[in-house]
Design an enzyme around this catalytic site. Structure first.
Site, short mmCIF file in Angstrom:
data_model
loop_
_atom_site.label_atom_id
_atom_site.label_comp_id
_atom_site.label_asym_id
_atom_site.label_seq_id
_atom_site.Cartn_x
_atom_site.Cartn_y
_atom_site.Cartn_z
N ARG A 173 1.54 15.09 13.20
CA ARG A 173 1.93 14.84 11.82
C ARG A 173 1.88 16.09 10.93
O ARG A 173 1.11 16.17 9.98
CB ARG A 173 1.08 13.72 11.21
CG ARG A 173 1.24 12.42 11.95
CD ARG A 173 0.43 11.33 11.35
NE ARG A 173 1.17 10.58 10.34
CZ ARG A 173 0.68 9.51 9.72
NH1 ARG A 173 -0.52 9.11 9.97
NH2 ARG A 173 1.40 8.86 8.84
N PRO A 174 2.71 17.08 11.22
CA PRO A 174 2.74 18.27 10.37
C PRO A 174 3.38 17.98 9.01
O PRO A 174 3.93 16.89 8.80
CB PRO A 174 3.61 19.23 11.17
CG PRO A 174 4.48 18.38 12.00
CD PRO A 174 3.73 17.10 12.27
N ILE A 175 3.33 18.96 8.10
CA ILE A 175 4.01 18.79 6.80
C ILE A 175 5.02 19.92 6.57
O ILE A 175 5.27 20.32 5.45
CB ILE A 175 2.99 18.68 5.63
CG1 ILE A 175 2.04 19.88 5.60
CG2 ILE A 175 2.21 17.39 5.68
CD1 ILE A 175 1.31 20.03 4.27
N ASP A 176 5.60 20.39 7.69
CA ASP A 176 6.54 21.50 7.58
C ASP A 176 7.76 21.18 6.70
O ASP A 176 8.24 22.02 5.95
CB ASP A 176 6.99 21.96 8.98
CG ASP A 176 7.55 20.83 9.80
OD1 ASP A 176 6.90 19.76 9.85
OD2 ASP A 176 8.64 20.97 10.38
N ARG A 218 -3.81 10.86 4.81
CA ARG A 218 -2.67 11.77 4.83
C ARG A 218 -1.83 11.68 3.54
O ARG A 218 -1.33 12.70 3.05
CB ARG A 218 -1.81 11.41 6.04
CG ARG A 218 -0.62 12.31 6.19
CD ARG A 218 0.14 11.96 7.44
NE ARG A 218 1.48 12.50 7.37
CZ ARG A 218 1.81 13.74 7.67
NH1 ARG A 218 0.89 14.57 8.08
NH2 ARG A 218 3.05 14.15 7.56
N CYS A 277 -4.53 8.63 9.76
CA CYS A 277 -4.51 8.03 11.10
C CYS A 277 -4.25 9.09 12.16
O CYS A 277 -3.45 10.00 11.96
CB CYS A 277 -3.39 7.00 11.18
SG CYS A 277 -3.83 5.42 10.51
N ARG A 319 -8.15 0.02 5.76
CA ARG A 319 -7.32 0.90 4.95
C ARG A 319 -6.03 0.19 4.54
O ARG A 319 -5.42 0.55 3.53
CB ARG A 319 -6.93 2.16 5.74
CG ARG A 319 -8.09 3.11 6.00
CD ARG A 319 -7.61 4.31 6.78
NE ARG A 319 -6.39 4.83 6.19
CZ ARG A 319 -5.40 5.40 6.86
NH1 ARG A 319 -5.48 5.56 8.17
NH2 ARG A 319 -4.33 5.84 6.24
N ASP A 348 5.42 1.02 12.19
CA ASP A 348 4.13 0.42 11.81
C ASP A 348 3.92 -0.97 12.40
O ASP A 348 2.81 -1.50 12.36
CB ASP A 348 4.00 0.36 10.28
CG ASP A 348 3.66 1.71 9.69
OD1 ASP A 348 3.39 2.65 10.45
OD2 ASP A 348 3.65 1.84 8.45
N LYS A 376 0.83 -1.21 0.00
CA LYS A 376 0.00 0.00 0.00
C LYS A 376 0.87 1.26 0.00
O LYS A 376 0.64 2.17 -0.78
CB LYS A 376 -0.90 -0.01 1.25
CG LYS A 376 -1.56 1.32 1.53
CD LYS A 376 -2.41 1.28 2.77
CE LYS A 376 -1.71 1.65 4.05
NZ LYS A 376 -1.44 3.09 4.23
N ASN A 377 1.85 1.29 0.88
CA ASN A 377 2.63 2.51 1.04
C ASN A 377 3.61 2.76 -0.12
O ASN A 377 4.21 3.83 -0.21
CB ASN A 377 3.39 2.51 2.37
CG ASN A 377 2.45 2.76 3.54
OD1 ASN A 377 1.26 3.02 3.34
ND2 ASN A 377 2.96 2.66 4.75
#
Ligand code: UD1
Length: 419
Positions: free
Chosen positions: A126-129, A97, A121, A400, A308, A27-28
């Site tokens: 979980r920022p995206i900086d 995400r 999740c 998922r 994970d 999946k990832n």
């Protein structure tokens, strides 16, 4: 796609698992690869794509952006867009995400990109900086307002980007963004997880020159791309989850997985807990020990212990002899499965980024709720090991990332079904 009216998994345990299980495509790895199809206007064929809600969501995002996408079994064909759009709505992005990866795919194709801030999740902030910092270095103007990230292209130019930590998503997004930048982009302290390497191999097949030296990824941008057909590797996290299931008391199973090397750290840990694990050309053969020994794990970027698999591992620790320790070094809030496991008789004390687990040797069935994907998988494993009936609620999280999880465990001899 599974029947979405089913909302719980029921297990009558304990199960002694026996038999063979197949692992679906990763999946990832598929998620960034689907996003990467946006880079080119040639068709892409992706094989070994798992049937999962996260994948259908990403396909819906691509369709919203104008791509024509067809699925036939485990093959997905992405055709050029008649008109590529530049904005992805909150409705779709909020579900996952990973949809933030379309920013990288659209970079260099659209002058103004607008993508809703992601959901996914609930495992921490979980920022995206780091993604944003990288886009800026590549020459984009980036603004965040009213729940959207807006990227305006000034001049897309290869550059040096240093990531403060090896974020998987930031690495993937920035590799994709660099594909259309002029000159070379050098991403330092990049993530080199196997799924990132799958994306790199897909992009290489599209004609992009990418070199990896340790944790440095160098991408040479270009404007023309080739048609591509790519078979994605099997899912190492799913394989790892079944490997852990094979260590539940009385179990002995064979996992069909062709990349056992990527699970070395996990296999080493399971062996130190007493499990017998033998790898042959096709299968990982796992036999549970008479008694599981306690073990300590610290999650880390690849090739370290994967975050994970931390939650599924907790179940083995709860069943082991003695005290085990988990240090969660990747996410700040990844112990949400623990309060649920307490309800099944586990003894766990969570202190900040650590969890101390005192093995009780047994668990008992209870109604529990999944709050995230891997934590949900842990509850299913706990239900398989527990005596009595376990009902796992909020299973949309689990579906998922795990295809046919009920059927696969039923085929291994468990009394498990969805309702
Ligand atoms: C991916 C995986 C997820 C896995 C994780 C770590 C997918 C779809 N998901 O998630 O299953 O658990 O890698 O192996 O591939 N961070 C920041 N700023 C950023 C980006 C990340 O602070 O800009 C932090 C996150 O909050 C987190 C850590 O870095 O604490 C790791 O995140 P990252 O590696 O980016 O994970 P994802 O790509 O979201």
């Amino acid at each position: 796609m599974r029947d979405t009216s089913k909302n719980k998994i029921i297990i009558n345990g304990p199960a002694k698992l026996n038999g063979r299980v197949n692992i679906a495509g990763s999946k990832n790895a598929v998620l960034p690869i689907l996003a990467a199809t946006l880079i080119s206007d040639k068709r892409s064929i992706i094989e070994n794509v798992p049937v999962l809600s996260d994948i259908s969501n990403m396909i819906s995002v691509l369709k919203e952006l104008g791509k024509e996408v067809f699925r036939d079994g485990d093959t997905v064909v992405v055709k050029p867009a008649k008109e590529l759009k530049s904005s992805a709505s909150y409705e779709l992005i909020k579900k996952m995400r990973a949809s933030v990866l379309v920013m990288g795919g659209l970079t260099g194709r659209k002058k103004n990109i607008k993508v809703a801030l992601p959901g996914g999740c609930a495992i921490g902030v979980r920022p995206i900086d780091m993604h944003i910092k990288g886009f800026k270095k590549l020459g984009m103007e980036v603004g965040v307002s009213e729940g959207f990230v807006e990227l305006k292209e000034k001049k897309l130019k290869g550059t040096r980007i240093y990531l403060d930590s090896p974020s998987v998503g930031a690495t993937e997004n920035l590799i994709m963004a660099a594909c259309r930048a002029s000159g070379e982009t050098r991403i330092e302290n990049a993530s080199v997880e196997p799924e990132v390497l799958e994306l790199v191999n897909f992009l290489k097949a599209m004609g992009i020159s990418i070199k990896i030296e340790g944790c440095i990824i160098k991408v040479k941008g270009r404007k023309k791309f080739k048609k591509v057909k790519y078979k994605v590797m099997d899912d190492r996290i799913q394989a790892g989850t079944y490997l852990i299931a094979g260590c539940l008391p009385g179990s002995e199973i064979k996992i069909k997985f062709s990349h056992p090397g990527v699970l070395k750290t996990v296999i080493d840990k399971l062996q130190s807990s007493g499990a017998s694990i033998k790898v042959d050309r096709k299968y990982i053969n796992v036999k549970a020990p008479e008694k599981l020994r306690s073990m300590d794990i610290t999650t880390a970027p690849y090739p370290g212990f994967p975050t994970d698999l931390q939650a599924p591992f907790t179940v083995l620790m709860a069943l082991a002899d003695g005290v085990s320790l988990i240090n969660e070094d990747i996410f700040e809030n990844r112990f949400m499965h623990c309060p649920e496991l307490l309800r099944m008789g586990a003894k766990i004390e969570v202190k900040g980024e650590s969890a101390i687990i005192t093995g009780t040797g047994k668990l008992s069935g209870a109604p529990v709720s999944a709050s995230d994907l891997r934590g949900g998988a842990a509850l299913v494993l706990a239900g398989l090991a527990a005596k009595g009936r376990t009902e796992v609620y909020e299973i949309s999280h689990i579906l998922r990332g795990y295809d046919n999880i009920d059927m696969k465990f039923r085929d291994l001899g468990a009394d498990i079904w969805m309702e």
